[in-house]
Design a protein around this motif. Structure first.
Motif, mmCIF file in Angstrom:
data_model
loop_
_atom_site.group_PDB
_atom_site.id
_atom_site.type_symbol
_atom_site.label_atom_id
_atom_site.label_comp_id
_atom_site.label_asym_id
_atom_site.label_seq_id
_atom_site.Cartn_x
_atom_site.Cartn_y
_atom_site.Cartn_z
ATOM 1 N N LYS A 270 0.841 -1.186 0.000
ATOM 2 C CA LYS A 270 0.000 0.000 0.000
ATOM 3 C C LYS A 270 0.880 1.241 0.000
ATOM 4 O O LYS A 270 1.868 1.324 0.716
ATOM 5 C CB LYS A 270 -0.912 0.004 1.230
ATOM 6 C CG LYS A 270 -1.859 1.199 1.276
ATOM 7 C CD LYS A 270 -2.755 1.149 2.504
ATOM 8 C CE LYS A 270 -3.680 2.358 2.553
ATOM 9 N NZ LYS A 270 -4.541 2.340 3.759
ATOM 10 N N GLN A 271 0.504 2.213 -0.807
ATOM 11 C CA GLN A 271 1.303 3.426 -0.953
ATOM 12 C C GLN A 271 1.077 4.385 0.208
ATOM 13 O O GLN A 271 -0.051 4.681 0.592
ATOM 14 C CB GLN A 271 0.933 4.126 -2.262
ATOM 15 C CG GLN A 271 1.623 5.458 -2.486
ATOM 16 C CD GLN A 271 1.174 6.120 -3.770
ATOM 17 O OE1 GLN A 271 0.669 5.472 -4.670
ATOM 18 N NE2 GLN A 271 1.353 7.425 -3.842
ATOM 19 N N SER A 272 2.172 4.890 0.757
ATOM 20 C CA SER A 272 2.119 5.942 1.776
ATOM 21 C C SER A 272 2.236 7.304 1.102
ATOM 22 O O SER A 272 2.976 7.459 0.126
ATOM 23 C CB SER A 272 3.254 5.767 2.783
ATOM 24 O OG SER A 272 3.377 6.918 3.598
ATOM 25 N N LEU A 273 1.531 8.295 1.628
ATOM 26 C CA LEU A 273 1.572 9.655 1.091
ATOM 27 C C LEU A 273 2.534 10.556 1.866
ATOM 28 O O LEU A 273 2.635 11.755 1.577
ATOM 29 C CB LEU A 273 0.162 10.266 1.123
ATOM 30 C CG LEU A 273 -0.917 9.504 0.342
ATOM 31 C CD1 LEU A 273 -2.257 10.215 0.496
ATOM 32 C CD2 LEU A 273 -0.547 9.381 -1.125
ATOM 33 N N GLU A 274 3.267 9.996 2.813
ATOM 34 C CA GLU A 274 4.076 10.819 3.705
ATOM 35 C C GLU A 274 5.237 11.508 2.986
ATOM 36 O O GLU A 274 5.566 12.652 3.295
ATOM 37 C CB GLU A 274 4.610 9.970 4.864
ATOM 38 C CG GLU A 274 3.524 9.545 5.842
ATOM 39 C CD GLU A 274 4.094 8.795 7.033
ATOM 40 O OE1 GLU A 274 5.343 8.733 7.159
ATOM 41 O OE2 GLU A 274 3.304 8.272 7.837
ATOM 42 N N ALA A 275 5.877 10.840 2.025
ATOM 43 C CA ALA A 275 7.006 11.464 1.321
ATOM 44 C C ALA A 275 6.532 12.645 0.485
ATOM 45 O O ALA A 275 7.189 13.693 0.445
ATOM 46 C CB ALA A 275 7.715 10.440 0.441
ATOM 47 N N ALA A 276 5.382 12.486 -0.165
ATOM 48 C CA ALA A 276 4.830 13.580 -0.968
ATOM 49 C C ALA A 276 4.475 14.769 -0.085
ATOM 50 O O ALA A 276 4.785 15.925 -0.418
ATOM 51 C CB ALA A 276 3.592 13.091 -1.734
ATOM 52 N N ALA A 277 3.836 14.495 1.053
ATOM 53 C CA ALA A 277 3.443 15.585 1.956
ATOM 54 C C ALA A 277 4.662 16.314 2.513
ATOM 55 O O ALA A 277 4.672 17.551 2.614
ATOM 56 C CB ALA A 277 2.594 15.021 3.098
ATOM 57 N N LEU A 278 5.694 15.566 2.874
ATOM 58 C CA LEU A 278 6.902 16.181 3.408
ATOM 59 C C LEU A 278 7.575 17.069 2.370
ATOM 60 O O LEU A 278 8.042 18.166 2.680
ATOM 61 C CB LEU A 278 7.878 15.097 3.866
ATOM 62 C CG LEU A 278 9.237 15.599 4.367
ATOM 63 C CD1 LEU A 278 9.078 16.355 5.675
ATOM 64 C CD2 LEU A 278 10.213 14.432 4.541
ATOM 65 N N TYR A 279 7.597 16.611 1.115
ATOM 66 C CA TYR A 279 8.249 17.376 0.045
ATOM 67 C C TYR A 279 7.509 18.684 -0.226
ATOM 68 O O TYR A 279 8.127 19.738 -0.423
ATOM 69 C CB TYR A 279 8.315 16.529 -1.216
ATOM 70 C CG TYR A 279 9.165 17.113 -2.313
ATOM 71 C CD1 TYR A 279 10.532 17.305 -2.130
ATOM 72 C CD2 TYR A 279 8.613 17.459 -3.547
ATOM 73 C CE1 TYR A 279 11.329 17.824 -3.145
ATOM 74 C CE2 TYR A 279 9.398 17.974 -4.565
ATOM 75 C CZ TYR A 279 10.754 18.153 -4.365
ATOM 76 O OH TYR A 279 11.530 18.673 -5.370
ATOM 77 N N ILE A 280 6.192 18.628 -0.227
ATOM 78 C CA ILE A 280 5.399 19.849 -0.400
ATOM 79 C C ILE A 280 5.706 20.829 0.725
ATOM 80 O O ILE A 280 5.965 22.016 0.493
ATOM 81 C CB ILE A 280 3.897 19.514 -0.451
ATOM 82 C CG1 ILE A 280 3.570 18.739 -1.737
ATOM 83 C CG2 ILE A 280 3.058 20.790 -0.349
ATOM 84 C CD1 ILE A 280 2.169 18.179 -1.770
ATOM 85 N N GLN A 281 5.682 20.337 1.956
ATOM 86 C CA GLN A 281 5.926 21.210 3.109
ATOM 87 C C GLN A 281 7.330 21.772 3.083
ATOM 88 O O GLN A 281 7.554 22.954 3.409
ATOM 89 C CB GLN A 281 5.703 20.428 4.402
ATOM 90 C CG GLN A 281 5.626 21.295 5.646
ATOM 91 C CD GLN A 281 4.462 22.278 5.590
ATOM 92 O OE1 GLN A 281 3.373 21.943 5.114
ATOM 93 N NE2 GLN A 281 4.678 23.499 6.056
ATOM 94 N N ARG A 282 8.298 20.956 2.679
ATOM 95 C CA ARG A 282 9.686 21.404 2.610
ATOM 96 C C ARG A 282 9.828 22.606 1.691
ATOM 97 O O ARG A 282 10.596 23.539 1.985
ATOM 98 C CB ARG A 282 10.571 20.258 2.111
ATOM 99 C CG ARG A 282 11.989 20.675 1.774
ATOM 100 C CD ARG A 282 12.816 19.528 1.186
ATOM 101 N NE ARG A 282 14.109 20.025 0.759
ATOM 102 C CZ ARG A 282 15.149 20.228 1.547
ATOM 103 N NH1 ARG A 282 15.051 19.937 2.835
ATOM 104 N NH2 ARG A 282 16.294 20.697 1.072
#
Length: 472
Positions: A149-161
């Motif tokens: 199952k895909q996690s969205l955490e890396a995408a969210a962190l990159y946006i916030q960064r």
């Protein structure tokens, strides 16, 4: 049961400047397992691995092979699906775990690759040698092609960064076109630019893979950008290569900036003091006198990263970039919005946002015009064997008169050469021709410098046309 070194040696997948690359058909389950197990053997006390992919049709299958191999060692998997390479790197480095990005970057879709990250960043050339030398037994595995199952955490962190360092209204009133094509970050960029106040126009989304090379942007893409600018009245167009670690940014006329010029302007805005860049980058970096120290390296992010150690010891803010526009942040940078953490791997979004911020009181084209008048151009000969490339370099190095005769410039002389990576020749006209076989594909790359853009464009075209028609 074969070991990893034997499997890799028999296969056709090899390390280049940006990871292990090769034809899709050669990424067999066994060779994916061999690379994965050899890489993870470097982390005997770790049992967690992060993996992400680009939008190539072959990437999910290759990722599943790597995941099955990692699970055979008892590793748990953080799977982030399709995200930019720097998003995976930022997340895995923050979690202090190793990671694998399945991507071939800009090369055609019939090829792919594996890019490996240590818990503290990209693997080194020494790590590559350790992976190739490891003799890990590769068991018979069940390669079922099923992904977690895909996690969205890396995408969210990159946006916030990317939104944290800049003021929320930074791009208010700006119309930014995003050329999405098949970029791994195409679903994230709109959110980043919109959060900063821009009106975003989605452009060119493709259901098939588009091999955008930011070092050799095609004439079709150049004309397309100018057409989009006129049609939509855009202030800039932003895009990336396939895995989102190399940027394309146009000015307000729809003219794309070369990657090293884009990053030079970004580094100035970010108050970078120590800078590491490959020998192929524009020499106006030194001529601008913006930086306390500039270190020239071989081409490839591992060599840029290798130069950071000495620079960080002597400079508070340190970074690097490549001619393709990939920006590597070696040290934390303080902003009004907080601290931007170091990310010593290529990134596409930060340099673009930095240039847009720098141009907020003028224009992107005005920033470019303020730089020393040294112009570069580059292109490549595709499907050009390494043997033929080496023959050309051998001729140019040992019989420069014959080489200049071959490319139609017998009236010139080679005044000096630089063999840091390939062969970089300074001519009596003041122009520079730099030839280098690609480390990732059967290609010969040509970089030139001249005193006008038209002369640089003409010189790279003439050089490659003559080489392609030469008999070797």
């Amino acid at each position: 049961m074969a070991n990893s070194a034997e499997i890799i040696k028999r296969g056709n997948i090899a390390f280049g400047t940006s990871g292990a690359r090769g034809l899709v058909e050669d990424f067999t389950p066994q060779i994916c397992a061999a690379f994965t197990l050899a890489f993870l053997s470097l982390y005997k006390n770790e049992k967690r691995l992060a993996i992400a992919i680009d939008n190539r049709p072959s990437s999910p299958q290759i990722a599943s092979h790597c995941i099955n191999a990692a699970k055979s060692l008892g590793f748990s998997i953080d799977y982030y699906g399709v995200v930019p390479t720097p998003a995976l790197a930022a997340k895995s480095m923050g979690d202090n775990i190793p990671s694998i990005m399945v991507t071939g970057s800009h090369i055609p879709f019939d090829r792919n690759g594996l890019k490996f990250y240590r818990p503290d960043g990209e693997i080194t050339k020494e790590d590559e040698r350790s992976i190739l030398a490891a003799k890990i037994q590769v068991p018979d595995l069940d390669f079922n092609g099923v992904l977690p199952k895909q996690s969205l955490e890396a995408a969210a962190l990159y946006i916030q960064r990317n939104i944290t360092p800049f003021q929320p209204g930074l791009l208010t009133g700006k119309r930014i076109g995003i050329y999405e094509h098949s970029s791994a970050g195409r679903d994230l960029y709109s959110e980043i630019f919109t959060h900063l106040g821009a009106e975003v126009i989605s452009l060119g989304r493709s259901d098939t893979f588009v091999p955008i090379d930011t070092e050799a942007v095609g004439l079709t893409d150049i004309q397309q950008a100018q057409n989009w600018q006129q049609e939509h009245n855009l202030d800039a167009i932003f895009s990336t290569d396939g895995d989102g670690d190399r940027p394309l940014l146009s000015d307000e006329t729809g003219t794309y900036l070369r990657g090293d010029i884009l990053c030079l302007l970004a580094a100035k805005y970010l108050n970078i003091e120590g800078l590491a860049v490959p020998v192929s980058c524009n020499s106006c970096i030194e001529e601008s006198k913006y930086f306390r120290a500039v270190e020239r390296t071989k081409i490839g992010s591992p060599f840029v990263i290798e130069a950071f150690g000495k620079l960080i010891a002597q400079n508070q803010n340190t970074a690097g970039f490549e001619a393709n526009g990939g920006f590597l942040l070696a040290s934390d940078i303080a902003f009004k919005g907080g601290t931007l953490k170091a990310l010593p791997t290529r990134d596409a979004v930060l340099p673009a946002l930095a240039v847009l911020a720098a141009a907020s009181q003028s224009s992107i084209s005005a920033l470019v015009k303020s730089l020393p008048k040294t112009f570069t151009a580059s292109d490549r000969l595709q499907h050009f064997s390494k043997d033929k490339s080496n023959a050309i370099l051998n001729l140019a190095e040992h019989d420069s008169e014959a080489f200049l005769q071959m490319i139609g410039m017998p009236m010139l002389k080679v005044l000096s050469t630089d063999k840091t990576d390939g062969l970089r020749m300074t001519l009596s006209s003041g122009a520079i021709i730099h030839l280098r076989p690609s480390g990732n594909a059967p290609e010969l790359r040509c970089y030139v410098e001249s005193h006008s853009q038209s002369k640089a464009d003409d010189l790279v075209k003439i050089t490659l046309d003559k080489i392609s028609n030469a008999s070797f």
